[in-house]
Design an enzyme around this catalytic site. Structure first.
Site, PDB file in Angstrom:
ATOM      1  N   HIS A 158      -8.005   9.125  -1.508  1.00 40.19           N
ATOM      2  CA  HIS A 158      -7.331   9.140  -0.214  1.00 40.19           C
ATOM      3  C   HIS A 158      -8.188   9.752   0.895  1.00 40.19           C
ATOM      4  CE1 HIS A 158      -3.002   9.273   1.582  1.00 40.19           C
ATOM      5  NE2 HIS A 158      -3.872   8.799   2.435  1.00 40.19           N
ATOM      6  N   ASP A 200       0.830  -1.202   0.000  1.00 42.84           N
ATOM      7  CA  ASP A 200       0.000   0.000   0.000  1.00 42.84           C
ATOM      8  C   ASP A 200       0.863   1.249   0.000  1.00 42.84           C
ATOM      9  OD1 ASP A 200      -2.785   1.353   0.727  1.00 42.84           O
ATOM     10  OD2 ASP A 200      -1.268   2.220   2.049  1.00 42.84           O
ATOM     11  N   TYR A 244       2.471  10.103  -0.282  1.00 37.74           N
ATOM     12  CA  TYR A 244       3.570   9.567   0.511  1.00 37.74           C
ATOM     13  C   TYR A 244       4.935   9.924  -0.091  1.00 37.74           C
ATOM     14  CZ  TYR A 244       0.078   6.469   2.718  1.00 37.74           C
ATOM     15  OH  TYR A 244      -1.014   5.949   3.369  1.00 37.74           O
ATOM     16  N   LYS A 252      -3.168   5.796  -3.974  1.00 36.37           N
ATOM     17  CA  LYS A 252      -4.302   6.677  -3.678  1.00 36.37           C
ATOM     18  C   LYS A 252      -4.129   8.020  -4.367  1.00 36.37           C
ATOM     19  CE  LYS A 252      -3.989   4.738   0.974  1.00 36.37           C
ATOM     20  NZ  LYS A 252      -2.536   4.446   0.909  1.00 36.37           N
TER      21      LYS A 252
END
Length: 283
Positions: free
Chosen positions: A116, A53, A58, A83
Site C-alpha cells: 500500500h 479495488d 479500508y 493491499k
C-alpha cells in the site's frame, strides 16, 4: 447532461507484464463502509464492473468479498485487488497478511496484491516484495504490484530483486499529472492505476476547462476526466456508492479527447499537491 445511463459498454482490458489482463476501469472502495460494500459490489457487477479495488486498511474486505460472492458473475471474471498495510511489512508477516485478507474476502486467490505504501523509514518494503514474489510463484496471487511508490523506490525493487511490479497505483488526475512517474512506468512496462482520478472535493469537475471539454463531447465532467486517464494509458479506479455514478463512470468508451482537449488539460497540472511517499506513513 448526457452519459448517465444504467447500461454500460464492455470494459476493455490492458495487458500486464505478468501476462494477466486487467480491466481498464475499476471500482475503488475506499470509504465504502463494510456494511454497505456488499450491495455496492453487487450493483457494480450487474452493470459491468469487474476490477474491484480494496485494501486491508479500508476495513471493508469482508463486505467486498461478500459482494463478489453474491454477484451473478463467475469468480474468474473478477479482477480483485487488495493491499498490505504498513504494520504487516516484512518477509514472514506478508504471508500472514495475505492469508488474513483472503480469509476476510472469502477468496482462494487474489488477482493483484499491492504494497500500500513504501514506508521507507521502516525500510521493509524490499523484504515484503520478496515475500510477495514467492506468494505469486505459489499461485495465491496472480500478479503483484505496489502503490504510491516513487521511481526511486521502484528502481530499488528492481535492482535488489530483479522483479518489476506489474502495477503501481498512484495519485493522478489532470491537476496532478505525475508526468515523470508515468514516463518511468512506461519505460519499464508498469501499468499505472490512478487513485483519486477525479480529484478531491469536486473542484476539478467544476473547472471551466473540464466543463467545456465535457460539454463539447456531450459527456459529464467526470467522464471527460476519466477519458483523460484512458487516453494516457492509465487505469482509473474512481470510488462511489451511487448507482447512477457507477454507471456514469463506465460510460467512457464511446469517445476520445482531442489533441486540443489534452493541451488544455495539461495546463491544469500543478494545481494539486501529492501525498509524499517518502514521508507518509500508514500502519
Amino acid at each position: 447532461m448526457c452519459g448517465t445511463t444504467l447500461t454500460a459498454a464492455p470494459v476493455p482490458a490492458v495487458l500486464l507484464n505478468s501476462g494477466a489482463t486487467m480491466p481498464s476501469v475499476g471500482l475503488g472502495t475506499y470509504e465504502i463502509p463494510d456494511a454497505q460494500a456488499e450491495s455496492v459490489i453487487r450493483w457494480a457487477a450487474r452493470i459491468g464492473y469487474r476490477l474491484i479495488d480494496t485494501a486491508a486498511s479500508y476495513g471493508n474486505e469482508r463486505g467486498v468479498g461478500a459482494g463478489i460472492r453474491a454477484a451473478d458473475v463467475p469468480r474468474e471474471d473478477f479482477f480483485v485487488v487488495t493491499k498490505i498495510r504498513g504494520r504487516d511489512h516484512g518477509y514472514d508477516a506478508t504471508a500472514r497478511a495475505l492469508e488474513a485478507s483472503l480469509d476476510r474476502l472469502g477468496l482462494d486467490y487474489l488477482d493483484l496484491f499491492l504494497i500500500h505504501w513504501p514506508l521507507p523509514r521502516q525500510d521493509r518494503y524490499v523484504d515484503t516484495w520478496r515475500a510477495m514474489a514467492k506468494l505469486s510463484a505459489n499461485g495465491l496471487v496472480k500478479s503483484i504490484g505496489v502503490s504510491n511508490f516513487t521511481p526511486a523506490h521502484l528502481d530499488r525493487l528492481e535492482q535488489e530483486t530483479g522483479i518489476v511490479p506489474a502495477v503501481n497505483q498512484v495519485q493522478i488526475n489532470p491537476r496532478l499529472a505525475q508526468t515523470a512517474w508515468r514516463e518511468h512506468a512506461a519505460d519499464r512496462g508498469i501499468v499505472l492505476q490512478s487513485w483519486g482520478p477525479l480529484g478531491h472535493g469536486g473542484s476539478l469537475l467544476q473547472d471551466p476547462v473540464v466543463e467545456g471539454i465535457a460539454d463539447f463531447h456531450g459527456k459529464t465532467a467526470g467522464q471527460a476526466v476519466l477519458r483523460w486517464h484512458l487516453d494516457n494509458g492509465l487505469v482509473p479506479i474512481p470510488k462511489t456508492k451511487r448507482p447512477s455514478r457507477l454507471a456514469e463512470n463506465l460510460g467512457v468508451f464511446d469517445f476520445h479527447l482531442t489533441s486540443d482537449d489534452h493541451r488544455e488539460l495539461e495546463l491544469l497540472d500543478g494545481a494539486q499537491s501529492a501525498m509524499d511517499p517518502d514521508t507518509y506513513e500508514e500502519f
